[in-house]
Design an enzyme around this catalytic site. Structure first.
Site, PDB file in Angstrom:
ATOM      1  N   GLY A   6       0.826  -1.207   0.000  1.00 16.71           N
ATOM      2  CA  GLY A   6       0.000   0.000   0.000  1.00 16.71           C
ATOM      3  C   GLY A   6       0.860   1.258   0.000  1.00 16.71           C
ATOM      4  O   GLY A   6       1.951   1.268   0.559  1.00 16.71           O
ATOM      5  N   ARG A  60      -1.151  -6.359  -4.501  1.00 14.13           N
ATOM      6  CA  ARG A  60      -1.743  -7.676  -4.741  1.00 14.13           C
ATOM      7  C   ARG A  60      -0.876  -8.537  -5.641  1.00 14.13           C
ATOM      8  O   ARG A  60      -1.256  -9.647  -5.969  1.00 14.13           O
ATOM      9  CB  ARG A  60      -3.108  -7.523  -5.406  1.00 14.13           C
ATOM     10  CG  ARG A  60      -4.087  -6.884  -4.471  1.00 14.13           C
ATOM     11  CD  ARG A  60      -5.505  -7.258  -4.748  1.00 14.13           C
ATOM     12  NE  ARG A  60      -6.335  -6.674  -3.713  1.00 14.13           N
ATOM     13  CZ  ARG A  60      -6.647  -5.390  -3.676  1.00 14.13           C
ATOM     14  NH1 ARG A  60      -6.234  -4.581  -4.607  1.00 14.13           N
ATOM     15  NH2 ARG A  60      -7.383  -4.910  -2.684  1.00 14.13           N
ATOM     16  N   ASP A 104       5.836  -5.706   5.514  1.00 15.14           N
ATOM     17  CA  ASP A 104       6.313  -7.068   5.806  1.00 15.14           C
ATOM     18  C   ASP A 104       5.972  -8.047   4.679  1.00 15.14           C
ATOM     19  O   ASP A 104       6.801  -8.887   4.327  1.00 15.14           O
ATOM     20  CB  ASP A 104       5.800  -7.564   7.166  1.00 15.14           C
ATOM     21  CG  ASP A 104       4.290  -7.571   7.277  1.00 15.14           C
ATOM     22  OD1 ASP A 104       3.655  -6.753   6.585  1.00 15.14           O
ATOM     23  OD2 ASP A 104       3.750  -8.394   8.034  1.00 15.14           O
ATOM     24  N   THR A 138       5.201   1.282   6.059  1.00 18.62           N
ATOM     25  CA  THR A 138       3.795   0.932   6.198  1.00 18.62           C
ATOM     26  C   THR A 138       3.195   1.783   7.305  1.00 18.62           C
ATOM     27  O   THR A 138       3.806   1.957   8.353  1.00 18.62           O
ATOM     28  CB  THR A 138       3.541  -0.545   6.551  1.00 18.62           C
ATOM     29  OG1 THR A 138       2.165  -0.693   6.940  1.00 18.62           O
ATOM     30  CG2 THR A 138       4.389  -1.053   7.706  1.00 18.62           C
ATOM     31  N   ASP A 197       0.977   0.810   9.059  1.00 22.06           N
ATOM     32  CA  ASP A 197       0.627  -0.126  10.139  1.00 22.06           C
ATOM     33  C   ASP A 197       1.747  -0.234  11.180  1.00 22.06           C
ATOM     34  O   ASP A 197       1.493  -0.650  12.307  1.00 22.06           O
ATOM     35  CB  ASP A 197       0.353  -1.526   9.577  1.00 22.06           C
ATOM     36  CG  ASP A 197      -0.741  -1.538   8.520  1.00 22.06           C
ATOM     37  OD1 ASP A 197      -1.517  -0.572   8.477  1.00 22.06           O
ATOM     38  OD2 ASP A 197      -0.793  -2.501   7.739  1.00 22.06           O
ATOM     39  N   ASP A 217       4.041  -2.408  11.432  1.00 23.92           N
ATOM     40  CA  ASP A 217       4.115  -3.780  11.948  1.00 23.92           C
ATOM     41  C   ASP A 217       5.253  -4.593  11.335  1.00 23.92           C
ATOM     42  O   ASP A 217       5.177  -5.825  11.279  1.00 23.92           O
ATOM     43  CB  ASP A 217       2.768  -4.489  11.731  1.00 23.92           C
ATOM     44  CG  ASP A 217       2.383  -4.544  10.257  1.00 23.92           C
ATOM     45  OD1 ASP A 217       3.089  -3.935   9.427  1.00 23.92           O
ATOM     46  OD2 ASP A 217       1.373  -5.189   9.939  1.00 23.92           O
ATOM     47  N   ARG A 220     -22.011  13.020  22.653  1.00 29.17           N
ATOM     48  CA  ARG A 220     -22.116  11.730  21.959  1.00 29.17           C
ATOM     49  C   ARG A 220     -20.931  10.812  22.275  1.00 29.17           C
ATOM     50  O   ARG A 220     -19.879  11.269  22.707  1.00 29.17           O
ATOM     51  CB  ARG A 220     -22.112  11.955  20.442  1.00 29.17           C
ATOM     52  CG  ARG A 220     -23.387  12.541  19.935  1.00 29.17           C
ATOM     53  CD  ARG A 220     -23.286  12.812  18.445  1.00 29.17           C
ATOM     54  NE  ARG A 220     -24.534  13.412  17.960  1.00 29.17           N
ATOM     55  CZ  ARG A 220     -24.667  13.989  16.777  1.00 29.17           C
ATOM     56  NH1 ARG A 220     -23.642  14.076  15.950  1.00 29.17           N
ATOM     57  NH2 ARG A 220     -25.821  14.491  16.416  1.00 29.17           N
ATOM     58  N   MET A 234      -6.944   2.087  10.545  1.00 32.39           N
ATOM     59  CA  MET A 234      -6.260   0.968   9.886  1.00 32.39           C
ATOM     60  C   MET A 234      -5.226   0.337  10.811  1.00 32.39           C
ATOM     61  O   MET A 234      -5.090   0.724  11.971  1.00 32.39           O
ATOM     62  CB  MET A 234      -5.619   1.447   8.598  1.00 32.39           C
ATOM     63  CG  MET A 234      -6.620   1.701   7.478  1.00 32.39           C
ATOM     64  SD  MET A 234      -5.759   2.192   5.969  1.00 32.39           S
ATOM     65  CE  MET A 234      -7.077   2.000   4.759  1.00 32.39           C
ATOM     66  N   ARG A 291      -4.328  -3.233  10.073  1.00 33.38           N
ATOM     67  CA  ARG A 291      -4.490  -4.669   9.835  1.00 33.38           C
ATOM     68  C   ARG A 291      -4.601  -5.442  11.140  1.00 33.38           C
ATOM     69  O   ARG A 291      -5.471  -5.112  11.939  1.00 33.38           O
ATOM     70  CB  ARG A 291      -3.355  -5.177   8.957  1.00 33.38           C
ATOM     71  CG  ARG A 291      -3.953  -5.795   7.685  1.00 33.38           C
ATOM     72  CD  ARG A 291      -2.961  -6.517   6.872  1.00 33.38           C
ATOM     73  NE  ARG A 291      -2.354  -5.672   5.873  1.00 33.38           N
ATOM     74  CZ  ARG A 291      -2.712  -5.635   4.592  1.00 33.38           C
ATOM     75  NH1 ARG A 291      -3.683  -6.383   4.144  1.00 33.38           N
ATOM     76  NH2 ARG A 291      -2.081  -4.860   3.746  1.00 33.38           N
TER      77      ARG A 291
HETATM   78  O1  F6P Z   1      -1.239  -2.213   5.129  1.00 36.33           O
HETATM   79  C1  F6P Z   1      -1.732  -0.930   4.948  1.00 36.33           C
HETATM   80  C2  F6P Z   1      -3.225  -0.899   4.912  1.00 36.33           C
HETATM   81  O2  F6P Z   1      -3.644   0.446   4.758  1.00 36.33           O
HETATM   82  C3  F6P Z   1      -3.919  -1.560   6.108  1.00 36.33           C
HETATM   83  O3  F6P Z   1      -3.896  -0.750   7.262  1.00 36.33           O
HETATM   84  C4  F6P Z   1      -5.295  -1.826   5.537  1.00 36.33           C
HETATM   85  O4  F6P Z   1      -5.930  -2.879   6.196  1.00 36.33           O
HETATM   86  C5  F6P Z   1      -4.982  -2.176   4.109  1.00 36.33           C
HETATM   87  O5  F6P Z   1      -3.723  -1.633   3.799  1.00 36.33           O
HETATM   88  C6  F6P Z   1      -5.996  -1.661   3.118  1.00 36.33           C
HETATM   89  O6  F6P Z   1      -5.644  -2.095   1.854  1.00 36.33           O
HETATM   90  P1  F6P Z   1      -6.327  -1.567   0.517  1.00 36.33           P
HETATM   91  O7  F6P Z   1      -5.742  -0.228   0.207  1.00 36.33           O
HETATM   92  O8  F6P Z   1      -5.954  -2.578  -0.506  1.00 36.33           O
HETATM   93  O9  F6P Z   1      -7.795  -1.486   0.782  1.00 36.33           O
END
Ligand code: F6P
Length: 357
Positions: free
Chosen positions: A12, A75, A114, A136, A138, A140, A173, A180, A182
């Site tokens: 991503g 992908r 990763d 990333t 994330d 991670d 509220r 995000m 993952r």
């Molecule tokens: O790994 C980065 C990330 O943004 C994650 O946090 C998220 O789950 C995923 O990619 C979303 O992927 P896409 O852009 O393919 O929807």
């Protein structure tokens, strides 16, 4: 000797990739007298022979721009490649190696998370020296304290949490923000801390609905008529499993999403509060990189090239404290790095009274 470095971004997009591309190109060309060839769209470009020479002039003005000028794909697996318009995946790894030969590449630098780094390591084998640079939102990736893009993401989410306080406070509220990350909670924890969230939910911890309800009700009893929760997308719903918006293909490609909506329904009916949700989505990956990400990208690019100059391949240039650390890719390719239970920031969150579940 002049060397030719193939450079690609995979996985991503995130802020700071261009800063890394710029630094790799400048250092390679100006400092070492090497050539850089940019591969377009990650592994897809390597398979489809899409690449371009990168000169320092091509990287002018991109430091502050998010995304990647090279394009990326999250992908593409060279061992299981499905070309556009075809149905059956094929092993295209040899074709990808042919492209590297055609380019005359002596080494490959991959800027990825990763998944991409594990794939790239497997792909390179002992056929071409490879050095990884972690990126990333994330955060991670094993073997580095921080990955490029994380700090910018946290800045964006913290800003969103700041802004949500306005409506939460004015309308009394409960607001749940789905972020995000993952299977990990780095984004939720750091942005929750930075934004002063009342509740943070991480996949690494675990909560009960009752404890959430009790927390919201206690706040109201204490005179605090609003609650802001930051929820990682990978947190399990009340039923005990994570929620997905799409489960097509490899489990790795499944798209997480929806946990806040389920939680909101449950919490609204149990507490009689008005509970609203917001999913930040790709806003978190967009925009200009923070100074910290620009600096990290530049430092890691330098570390990656310095490793290649010493003929060290099969490593990733990560950061430990302020030091650049080269980590064997075997140690990086071991899945997602979770938030450790003894992380000082986690203890701090507990100590300030944030509900971290
Ligand atoms: O790994 C980065 C990330 O943004 C994650 O946090 C998220 O789950 C995923 O990619 C979303 O992927 P896409 O852009 O393919 O929807």
């Amino acid at each position: 000797v002049t060397r030719t470095i193939a450079l690609m971004t995979g996985g991503g997009d995130c802020p700071g990739l261009n800063a890394a591309i710029r630094a790799v190109t400048r250092i390679a060309v100006h400092e070492y007298g090497w050539n850089v060839v940019g591969i377009r769209d990650g592994f897809e470009g390597l398979i489809e022979r899409r690449y371009q020479p990168l000169r320092p002039g091509d990287t002018r003005g991109i430091l502050r721009i998010g995304g990647t000028i090279l394009g990326t794909s999250n992908r593409t697996n060279p061992f299981k490649y499905t070309a556009r318009g075809t149905a059956e995946p094929v092993d295209a790894s040899e074709v990808a190696h042919d492209t590297l030969r055609e380019i005359g590449a002596d080494a490959l630098i991959v800027i990825g998370g990763d998944g991409t780094l594990a794939l790239a390591h497997h792909f390179a084998g002992d056929r071409i020296p490879i050095v990884g640079i972690p990126k990333t939102i994330d955060n991670d990736v094993h073997g580095t304290d921080y990955a490029i893009g994380f700090d910018s993401c946290v800045a964006t989410v913290a800003d969103a949490v700041d802004k949500l306080h306005t409506t939460a406070e004015s309308h009394h509220r409960v607001m749940l923000v789905e972020v995000m990350g993952r299977t990990t909670g780095w984004v939720a924890l750091y942005s929750g801390l930075a934004g002063g969230a009342d509740i943070v939910l991480l996949p690494e911890r675990g909560y009960t609905l009752d404890s959430l309800i009790e927390n919201i009700e206690r706040r109201r009893r204490d005179g605090r008529h609003f609650t802001i929760g930051v929820v990682a997308e990978g947190v399990a719903g009340p039923s005990g499993s994570p929620l997905y918006t799409s489960q097509v293909g490899d489990p790795w490609d499944w798209k997480l999403g929806g946990v806040c909506q389920v939680l909101a329904r449950e919490l609204a009916s149990a507490t009689r509060e008005e509970v609203r949700t917001i999913v930040l989505g790709h806003l978190q990956r967009g925009g200009s990189p923070t100074p910290a990400d620009r600096i990290l990208a530049t430092q890691l690019a330098f570390g990656a090239l310095a490793a290649l100059r010493r003929d060290e391949g099969g490593v990733m240039a990560g950061v430990h404290g302020t030091e650049t650390a080269l980590v064997p890719l075997e140690r990086v390719a071991t899945g997602a790095r979770q938030v450790p239970a003894d992380l000082p920031a986690l203890h701090a969150a507990d100590a300030i009274g944030m509900f971290v579940g």
